[in-house]
Design a protein around this motif. Structure first.
Motif, mmCIF file in Angstrom:
data_model
loop_
_atom_site.group_PDB
_atom_site.id
_atom_site.type_symbol
_atom_site.label_atom_id
_atom_site.label_comp_id
_atom_site.label_asym_id
_atom_site.label_seq_id
_atom_site.Cartn_x
_atom_site.Cartn_y
_atom_site.Cartn_z
ATOM 1 N N MET A 3 0.829 -1.197 0.000
ATOM 2 C CA MET A 3 0.000 0.000 0.000
ATOM 3 C C MET A 3 0.873 1.260 0.000
ATOM 4 N N ILE A 4 0.605 2.160 -0.924
ATOM 5 C CA ILE A 4 1.291 3.452 -0.982
ATOM 6 C C ILE A 4 0.538 4.433 -0.091
ATOM 7 N N GLU A 5 1.234 5.032 0.862
ATOM 8 C CA GLU A 5 0.589 5.956 1.793
ATOM 9 C C GLU A 5 1.142 7.364 1.599
ATOM 10 N N LEU A 6 0.228 8.299 1.342
ATOM 11 C CA LEU A 6 0.573 9.707 1.190
ATOM 12 C C LEU A 6 -0.087 10.504 2.303
ATOM 13 N N THR A 7 0.551 11.583 2.722
ATOM 14 C CA THR A 7 -0.041 12.468 3.722
ATOM 15 C C THR A 7 -0.091 13.882 3.169
ATOM 16 N N GLY A 8 -1.086 14.635 3.614
ATOM 17 C CA GLY A 8 -1.241 16.003 3.161
ATOM 18 C C GLY A 8 -1.617 16.926 4.300
ATOM 19 N N LEU B 266 6.967 21.867 6.933
ATOM 20 C CA LEU B 266 5.863 21.082 6.368
ATOM 21 C C LEU B 266 6.326 20.219 5.201
ATOM 22 N N ALA B 267 7.229 20.763 4.396
ATOM 23 C CA ALA B 267 7.670 20.045 3.202
ATOM 24 C C ALA B 267 8.459 18.784 3.520
ATOM 25 N N THR B 268 8.999 18.702 4.729
ATOM 26 C CA THR B 268 9.712 17.482 5.125
ATOM 27 C C THR B 268 8.780 16.466 5.775
ATOM 28 N N ARG B 269 7.584 16.892 6.166
ATOM 29 C CA ARG B 269 6.665 16.021 6.901
ATOM 30 C C ARG B 269 5.482 15.534 6.069
ATOM 31 N N PHE B 270 5.173 16.259 4.974
ATOM 32 C CA PHE B 270 3.986 15.921 4.189
ATOM 33 C C PHE B 270 4.341 15.789 2.710
ATOM 34 N N ASP B 271 3.591 14.923 2.037
ATOM 35 C CA ASP B 271 3.784 14.723 0.600
ATOM 36 C C ASP B 271 3.034 15.775 -0.214
ATOM 37 N N LEU B 272 1.853 16.148 0.277
ATOM 38 C CA LEU B 272 0.972 17.083 -0.416
ATOM 39 C C LEU B 272 0.681 18.259 0.503
ATOM 40 N N GLY C 11 -6.944 32.557 -2.024
ATOM 41 C CA GLY C 11 -7.059 31.233 -2.627
ATOM 42 C C GLY C 11 -6.026 30.266 -2.095
ATOM 43 N N ALA C 12 -5.974 29.091 -2.687
ATOM 44 C CA ALA C 12 -5.069 28.043 -2.217
ATOM 45 C C ALA C 12 -4.632 27.168 -3.380
ATOM 46 N N GLY C 13 -3.387 26.701 -3.297
ATOM 47 C CA GLY C 13 -2.839 25.838 -4.337
ATOM 48 C C GLY C 13 -2.414 24.497 -3.770
ATOM 49 N N LEU C 14 -2.463 23.479 -4.592
ATOM 50 C CA LEU C 14 -2.054 22.134 -4.195
ATOM 51 C C LEU C 14 -0.661 21.857 -4.759
ATOM 52 N N ALA C 15 0.281 21.617 -3.848
ATOM 53 C CA ALA C 15 1.681 21.401 -4.228
ATOM 54 C C ALA C 15 2.146 20.025 -3.773
ATOM 55 N N VAL C 16 3.220 19.544 -4.404
ATOM 56 C CA VAL C 16 3.811 18.249 -4.062
ATOM 57 C C VAL C 16 5.231 18.491 -3.551
ATOM 58 N N SER C 17 5.539 17.942 -2.396
ATOM 59 C CA SER C 17 6.859 18.124 -1.797
ATOM 60 C C SER C 17 7.932 17.357 -2.562
ATOM 61 N N ARG C 18 9.131 17.928 -2.604
ATOM 62 C CA ARG C 18 10.262 17.239 -3.228
ATOM 63 C C ARG C 18 10.666 15.992 -2.438
#
Length: 381
Positions: free
Chosen positions: A1-6, A52-58, A264-271
């Motif tokens: 299972m692939i697990e992502l957090t946001g 946040l970018a080190t703790r979350f994928d999205l 507004g708000a944008g959806l980004a993906v962490s490196r």
């Protein structure tokens, strides 16, 4: 299972559409699980992304943080990973400059899944009871405020955004001269105008953000009108609050409608995301027009895709919130996004808020804002 957090922000508009879209995406991709966490609206506006970018994928983020995120290489440049045709559609169907606000030095760092700017709102029943119509001009607004019928969000961050709006109304666009936030003469006038309105507004305005402002308006027996607060379509939907709010554009100043400051708000993906392909596929799913005008909007979201704002069914469900406010979104002014802007914004917000409470020399406030700008730019030079 692939697990992502946001991580998103703690309101129906910010949290529930992410949960709903994550659930549906997992149903379509059973090997992917996405868990969303939330933070306060204030943290959304001013907390740095480095942690946040080190703790979350999205991450659901605010566009002024894009420069800092790019400077520290925190986010994936989406233009290097998503189809060009998809990004072209996002640009062509942007609500105002929402899509462009997440583009920095030629790279797209987030998708504009949510669009907002300060708009007006009222309680039609209370306006009718008071025998008044929504104000058309700034002078009309002050007259209505003197009757105790007006509230405005005036916590530090919103006070600064409103100051930018008034500076633009005075033909003094902020940040046009190096080292200067707002030119002195119009800056003094803008501060004076803002303080006059806030002093006439309902008690507690200095402590309320847009969410608390709209909730007050929905619950109130007396306060009937808000001239500008970041729009939340939720309060124009039946069953969400005690009373339905009707939204619209902004009053005129010197013959021109006010031009509010884009949010507004944008959806980004962490490196740091270990499963970027799946995170990118989810981001594309959320930002696509089909999801935006159906599942995303139906779950309490405020879409960033223009197709949703023009959708008759969605407008019927929101007392025409989207159609009524779209021109204001299209005209909204975009803040700078340079590295260090968030630090400047935090410092300048406090300066403006303190002035609104205590008064003082407007020229000194402007000088202190210029110093805060210099400090923020020096730290990231």
């Amino acid at each position: 299972m692939i697990e992502l957090t946001g991580i998103t922000w703690n309101h129906t508009r910010g949290y529930l559409p992410m949960v709903a879209t994550a659930q549906r995406f997992s149903e379509l991709h059973p090997d992917v699980s996405i868990t969303w966490h939330k933070r306060s609206l204030q943290q959304f506006a001013d907390a740095p992304l480095t942690d946040l970018a080190t703790r979350f994928d999205l991450m659901v983020i605010d566009h002024p943080s894009i420069g800092e995120a790019a400077h520290h290489h925190l986010l994936l440049p989406l233009d290097e990973h998503l189809p060009a045709a998809f990004l072209a559609d996002q640009a062509a169907n942007s609500v105002g400059r929402s899509h462009a606000s997440y583009n920095y030095k030629g790279h797209q760092y987030a998708l504009a899944i949510d669009a907002a700017t300060p708009v007006s709102g009222c309680r039609p029943d209370l306006m009718k009871r008071a025998g008044v119509a929504p104000p058309a001009t700034w002078d009309d607004l002050l007259a209505l405020a003197r009757r105790g019928l007006v509230t405005v969000p005036a916590i530090p961050i919103d006070s600064l955004m409103n100051l930018f709006m008034l500076a633009n109304a005075l033909d003094a666009e902020p940040f046009t001269q190096p080292g200067e936030v707002i030119a002195e003469a119009p800056g003094i006038r803008a501060l004076t105008l803002l303080r006059e309105l806030v002093q006439l507004s309902a008690p507690g305005s200095l402590d309320r953000n847009p969410i608390r402002t709209w909730q007050l308006l929905a619950d109130s027996d007396t306060v009937a009108y808000c001239p500008f607060a970041y729009g939340y379509s939720n309060y124009s939907r039946a069953g969400y609050a005690g009373n339905i709010l009707r939204t619209g554009g902004l009053v005129t100043f010197n013959g021109k409608p006010l031009r509010s400051t884009l949010g507004g708000a944008g959806l980004a993906v962490s490196r740091t995301c270990k499963h970027p392909e799946d995170a990118l596929a989810y981001a594309e799913f959320v930002a696509g027009p089909d999801t935006q005008k159906s599942l995303y909007a139906q779950s309490g979201g405020q879409p960033g895709h223009r197709a949703a704002w023009l959708d008759p069914a969605l407008n019927a469900a929101t007392t025409n919130f989207f159609a009524n406010t779209l021109p204001t979104l299209d005209a909204a002014w975009v803040r700078p996004r340079f590295p260090g802007f968030i630090a400047f914004q935090d410092a300048a917000s406090k300066l403006v808020h303190d002035y609104l409470i205590h008064g003082g020399a407007e020229s000194q406030v402007l000088e202190q804002m210029n110093s805060a700008l210099a400090n923020a730019q020096r730290k990231t030079a």
